[in-house]
Motif scaffolding. Structure first.
Motif, PDB file in Angstrom:
ATOM      1  N   HIS C  88       0.809  -1.209   0.000  1.00 58.52           N
ATOM      2  CA  HIS C  88       0.000   0.000   0.000  1.00 58.52           C
ATOM      3  C   HIS C  88       0.842   1.258   0.000  1.00 58.52           C
ATOM      4  O   HIS C  88       1.934   1.295   0.541  1.00 58.52           O
ATOM      5  N   LEU C  91       0.397   3.670   4.508  1.00 58.47           N
ATOM      6  CA  LEU C  91       0.859   2.577   5.353  1.00 58.47           C
ATOM      7  C   LEU C  91      -0.315   1.988   6.120  1.00 58.47           C
ATOM      8  O   LEU C  91      -1.144   2.707   6.642  1.00 58.47           O
ATOM      9  N   SER C  92      -0.386   0.679   6.156  1.00 56.79           N
ATOM     10  CA  SER C  92      -1.438   0.070   6.954  1.00 56.79           C
ATOM     11  C   SER C  92      -0.786  -0.844   7.975  1.00 56.79           C
ATOM     12  O   SER C  92      -0.853  -2.045   7.875  1.00 56.79           O
ATOM     13  N   LEU C  93      -0.136  -0.197   8.920  1.00 61.73           N
ATOM     14  CA  LEU C  93       0.572  -0.941   9.957  1.00 61.73           C
ATOM     15  C   LEU C  93      -0.036  -0.639  11.315  1.00 61.73           C
ATOM     16  O   LEU C  93      -0.619   0.418  11.524  1.00 61.73           O
TER      17      LEU C  93
END
Lengths: 330, 324, 503
Positions: C88, C91-93
């Motif tokens: 992505h 950020l998909s953390l």
């Protein structure tokens, strides 16, 4: 561990140390009682007294780490207590003697599990915010408590049970053992299991968790069942000894539990929090209650002080997290 | 055609669901019990809902502004105790403004914390719930507060009086609801409350003083609480320290039932009044058909969840949530 | 490689959202061991296409084939299981968790009783991190990492499975040059392993450096595939925007007035330093630079949302202090913010209320709002800006991006400002509305407004600006007049290369 984390996790214990010193010194200066505050017996009693709220607060930590909240714990506590004590008077229970005790516990704990499962299922299936769902069930479950026995207290004193509750094993009271074992169990759950780690992930970044294929609903359900179970466990621990429950018992427990959790540093938005720190929060509150009594302050001031401390903690937390003057002023 | 009708019905339910439920509810109970729609019964219900209602009016502002107020119950206890205590010490003429002043001070304190210092309103008002309770106990020394000569004072007019046949609590509730409805719906301030609650950042970017708006919502809430405390004190002329305990959540239930979103930015004073009346009539109706008082708790639970559920289901176009 | 069967093939993908045909018959294929660039302007449909590929959206029509097998992917986890991994842009953390937990999010290795197998988790993570050559380990908390390193964690996620196709969405947006080298090594490594790579980027130099073929999207439609070695930037641009890059400025010319806004030595901590520029009445000044160069922050400071740590702001020659948006508005400054939905609009409110929000205090008759006056303002700017909405009662959340942006612009025009700052005015807006908004900006300048346009799109700044200020890393690197500016010099200025040549 970074310095920042150390401050975050050490803060509550530092606060407890300050409380201990403050009340010991103030107690000596004011010399209200001849008893010393740091008395060992006194501390053991303190742990025992923090157990009922403490067990609930530990469960609340998981719920809040998961990004939810549970306002119905007080009512669940009361209903489980009613089931616990009332079940002793059921005909078949009277016939089996002391075997009724584990069975009564089972009924109470099952009550908690079911009430928690109802909350969890509603949150999962309807998508209504947990705050509203549990606000509703807080009323609803309390209604069930009244339905059971009207405004009459429910009582049953089982002496075997009382003896068990007053037992001291290795110096610690039964209630304290329950508190500590719950803490240990939940700590293991939150730090060592996939469920626990996923609960953190969901609270931290729900979208990322969903995209990574974590099923959010079942985790919600399990956690609500867990806190229901713990509210019932708290009732089992407390009412085994006292033997009588009023239909209004447990009112405001949700607020006390949330206070302890927030003092322990758990993030309201979820994703961050620790069982050990909540334990610290629980002890800090109980210490405050006892300490204020020790230095001769009116019991009334306890509420005032705890409320102001809660707000101060929030304020300090915000100041620590500020980005300084460059911050966007919105 | 039938699909059209169904869509129409769904739309009506989504928009005015709570009003429809209210009407249905009234009809059912009116059939079940003849006394339900009697004037004196209705007037009794509104009168007993007035205290909760007045508090809910203020909380409506706070909730639309995107915050919560859990301190109103314990603040109401404070107002009641203070005005009763000062009644004998200063006389009612001075006691009332003094009590309003002190309550507004508490509201201002919360307003500063939440508005200007931007602290989380749930925790701040939770802390204030506890702190104000402590304050009340300190003020009263933990004892019940009573007016010495209950016969001689005109103070009882706010809780027990009538003006042209209408009970004063109803009058106060109606007037306050009307006034606040105008403030929220027709003034620039009201518009700003919606903007701040709907999107606080965008409101700031549009030159709306977010902090000040939030501050005033808490001030309005405190004013309503003080009014509720006045009615309560005047009705009973004596009080326990815990008279308002637990009301914060009932008030919130009424506001939510009226359709205000906890996320802020939606709701109206009128809808809150409907929410309050629903709670009041449920309580009354269930008692009239012979159920015990606690039945209302269970029914309220079900209604709150159904109301919010149907509301969001209508918005997402599906009944069940998409949570996996 | 050309003879291999495609590892990934799209056939006539169509995806519509209410009112928008986001993808209209997109077909292309990716070969094993190929780096395939996907290009197109913002809003051309790249993100939607990638979400379809990543299992986040389902296509309405068309097929996706992996190694010539038709597949249906209904979730990101399913896509990953089939070997399609999506890295992505946003950020998909979970930043409170460790690097290892993030990399194996949703698939933590288990022992008995649902316990996490930490030994295995850390060992596997460290093995992946080693191939990425990063300076942190499996136990590091993600929140403690720099943005670039967080990006590396995202990339590491792709490597937990044996990927067949990896999609990179603007992976270099927040990376330094040194970090880019590492990323390109990773890509080269994947390539030798026969993985197909889809690479989305706006940066031509990267595209020409690492890709084999380039597919172009425009307005949701597939515009063809070019072989990188056989094409040049101009041809790609032409495919993307349907014409050669229009470097000529809008022909509309007009007189300029006095200096309306001047900024001297402005600084805001680490965000930007020593910023000086001025804008005349009737002039459009474009601010061009990379994301994070400090452009938006300058606008926010002028609008009273940030407190400057040094420097002066002058309005019409008078030094002013701007402590809040309210004061800024009083001084005649308006800001159309970058994030339309987050900062520009209250989506749950109706069109009229959004438009009149800044002046709601003046829209009164007695203590109450004057309905007629409000509607009059709305009608006036709806006609002027050609806002298409069923009526003022419509919630702005239901309008298209272009119409939403016009509401925001209308909101500020109705305040009759002297200085109008527009930040990314056409982000996420379709091409038609884009040129309308560009024309509008020129018109406003002609009417005597001093306008600042902040944009990350070069054609946009080139098209609307009389002067262009280039920024790099919090500093102004160069100022161009519209006559002297060239694409090359502009790119150099925003990359910091030209900083020594500043006049």
């Amino acid at each position: 561990m970074t310095k920042e984390n150390l401050i975050k996790q050490g803060a509550i214990w530092a606060f407890i140390a300050v409380e201990l010193i403050f009340f010991t010194v103030m107690g000596d200066i004011l010399s209200v009682t001849s008893k010393s505050f740091m008395d060992f017996e006194n501390m053991l009693l303190l742990l025992k007294q923090s157990a009922p709220i403490g067990i609930i607060a530990l469960g609340m930590t998981i719920i809040m780490v998961n990004g939810n909240i549970d306002l119905s714990v007080g009512a669940t506590f009361a209903l489980s207590a009613v089931v616990l004590l009332d079940s002793f008077s059921w005909p078949f229970m009277a016939a089996i003697g002391d075997w009724a005790i584990p069975l009564a516990w089972f009924f109470a704990l099952a009550t908690g599990l079911i009430l928690g499962a109802i909350n969890g299922l509603i949150v999962w299936k309807t998508g209504v915010d947990a705050f509203i769902v549990t606000l509703g069930s807080m009323l609803g479950y309390r209604g069930l408590v009244f339905m059971y026995n009207g405004e009459q207290p429910t009582s049953h004193l089982n002496w075997t049970l009382v003896d068990f509750a007053e037992l001291q094993f290795l110096g610690l009271h039964t209630a304290t053992w329950f508190l500590l074992l719950t803490a240990l169990g939940l700590w293991l759950l939150m730090t060592r299991t996939v469920h626990g780690r996923n609960a953190y992930a969901i609270g931290n970044n729900r979208e990322a968790a969903v995209n990574a294929g974590i099923r959010v609903g079942p985790h919600f359900l399990i956690n609500f069942m867990l806190i229901g179970f713990l509210a019932a466990l708290s009732a089992v621990v407390f009412y085994s000894e006292s033997g009588s429950v009023n239909p209004n018992d447990g009112t405001l427990y949700e607020l006390w539990a949330i206070t302890a959790v927030v003092l322990g540093g758990t993030k309201l938005t979820g994703g961050y929090g620790s069982i050990v720190s909540t334990l610290g929060g629980v002890i800090a509150i109980q210490l405050l209650r006892k300490g204020l009594g020790h230095i001769g302050a009116d019991t009334e001031t306890v509420n005032l002080v705890i409320g102001l401390i809660l707000i101060t903690v929030l304020f300090l937390d915000r100041q620590l997290n500020r980005q300084g003057k460059e911050e966007l002023k919105t | 055609m039938s699909a059209m009708t169904r869509q129409g019905v769904a739309k009506l339910l989504a928009r005015q669901g709570i009003l429809v439920a209210f009407v249905l509810f009234m009809v059912v109970f009116a059939i079940a019990n003849q006394r339900f729609l009697a004037i004196d019964n209705i007037s009794g219900v509104i009168r007993s809902s007035a205290i909760l209602g007045v508090m809910a009016l203020g909380v409506t502002f706070v909730v639309i502004g995107g915050n919560l107020d859990l301190s109103v119950g314990s603040m109401m206890s404070f107002s009641t105790i203070v005005v009763l205590d000062l009644h004998d010490k200063l006389g009612p003429t001075l006691a009332i403004p003094a009590m309003f002043g002190l309550t507004l001070l508490l509201g201002a304190f919360i307003g500063v914390l939440v508005g200007y210092l931007k602290l989380n309103s749930l925790i701040v008002t939770l802390g204030m719930l506890s702190a104000i309770h402590g304050l009340t106990l300190t003020w009263s020394g933990g004892k019940n507060m009573d007016i010495a000569d209950k016969e001689a004072t005109w103070f009882s007019v706010f809780g027990q009086g009538d003006i042209v046949g209408i009970p004063v609590p109803i009058l106060i509730f109606a007037l306050l609801a009307g006034a606040l409805s105008l403030v929220l719906g027709r003034t620039p301030f009201g518009r700003k409350v919606y903007a701040v609650g709907g999107n606080g950042v965008a409101a700031t970017f549009s030159g709306v003083p977010r902090a000040r708006v939030v501050f005033f919502t808490y001030l309005i809430s405190a004013f309503c609480v003080a009014t509720a405390g006045l009615i309560q004190a005047s009705r009973s002329l004596g009080s326990q320290n815990t008279v308002g305990q637990g009301m914060e959540l009932e008030v919130l239930a009424a506001v939510i039932l009226g359709g205000a979103s906890l996320l802020g930015g939606s709701g109206t004073v009128f809808k809150t009044v409907i929410g309050v009346l629903i709670l009041g009539f449920i309580q009354n109706g269930l008692l009239l058909v012979g159920l015990e008082f606690y039945a209302q708790y269970i029914v309220t639970w079900i209604i709150i969840i159904l109301a919010v559920w149907l509301d969001i289901a209508a918005k997402r176009g599906r009944l069940w949530s998409s949570i996996a | 490689m050309n003879n291999d069967i495609p590892i990934l093939r799209l056939e006539g993908i169509v995806k519509t959202f209410p009112g928008v045909r986001a993808l209209d018959g997109v077909s292309f294929n990716v070969l094993p061991g190929e780096v395939h660039a996907l290009m197109g302007e913002n809003g051309a449909g790249k993100s939607t296409l990638m979400k379809v590929l990543g299992g986040i959206h389902q296509p309405d029509e068309g097929r996706i084939l992996i190694a010539e097998e038709p597949v249906v992917m209904t979730s990101p986890i399913q896509a990953k299981a089939k070997g399609v991994v999506f890295i992505h842009q946003e950020l998909s953390l979970a930043d409170e968790l460790s690097v290892a937990e993030n990399i194996f999010l949703g698939e933590l290795p288990r022992k008995t009783f649902g316990r996490v197998d930490w030994t295995r988790l850390y060992a596997e993570t460290d093995a992946i991190l080693k191939t990425l050559n990063v300076g942190f380990n499996a136990r590091t908390r993600v929140g403690d990492l720099s943005i670039a390193n967080q990006q590396m964690v995202e990339i590491a996620r792709a490597l937990t499975v044996d990927p067949r196709a990896v999609i990179f969405d603007e992976p270099t947006a927040s990376l330094t040059d040194a970090e880019k080298v590492v990323l390109f090594d990773v890509i080269a490594d994947l390539k030798t392993r026969g993985v197909g790579i889809i690479y989305i980027s706006h940066r031509m130099e990267e595209i020409f450096k690492i890709t084999d073929r380039i597919s172009v999207l425009r307005d949701g439609e597939y515009r063809g595939t070019l072989v990188t070695a056989e094409t040049d930037e101009d041809k790609v641009t032409q495919a993307m925007i349907g014409r050669s890059l229009d470097l000529t400025r809008s022909p509309l010319q007009h007189e300029m007035g006095d200096i309306a806004l001047e900024v001297r030595g402005l600084e805001c901590g680490a965000l930007y330093q020593d910023v000086s520029f001025s804008v005349r009445k009737g002039e459009v000044v474009g601010f061009y630079g990379l994301v994070g160069a400090g452009r938006t922050e300058i606008a926010e400071t002028i609008f009273g949302l940030r407190a400057p740590s040094a420097g002066k702001i002058l309005i019409n020659g008078q030094e002013v202090r701007i402590g809040s948006p309210i004061e800024a508005i009083r001084l005649g400054i308006s800001l159309v913010p970058e994030d339309r939905k987050g900062q520009g609009l209250v989506l749950g409110m109706n069109c009229r209320d959004n438009m009149t929000l800044p002046q709601v205090d003046d829209m009164t008759a007695g203590p109450f709002l004057a309905n007629g006056a409000e509607v009059a303002i709305f009608d006036q700017y709806r006609d002027k800006l050609d806002i298409r909405t069923p009526g003022w009662r419509q919630q702005v959340g239901n309008l298209s991006g272009g119409n939403q942006q016009k509401i925001v612009i209308g909101k500020w025009l109705s305040m009759h400002p002297e200085v109008l700052i527009v930040d990314e005015p056409t982000r996420g807006i379709d091409v038609g509305s884009k040129s309308e908004i560009h024309n509008l900006i020129r018109e406003l300048a002609a009417q005597g407004y001093a306008v600042i346009v902040i944009s990350s799109e070069m054609p946009e700044v080139l098209h609307v600006s009389d002067r262009i200020v280039a920024m790099h890393n919090g500093r102004i690197t160069r100022e161009f007049t519209s006559d002297e500016v060239t694409e090359d010099s502009l790119i150099q200025a925003i990359s910091g290369i030209a900083s020594d040549k500043v006049a």
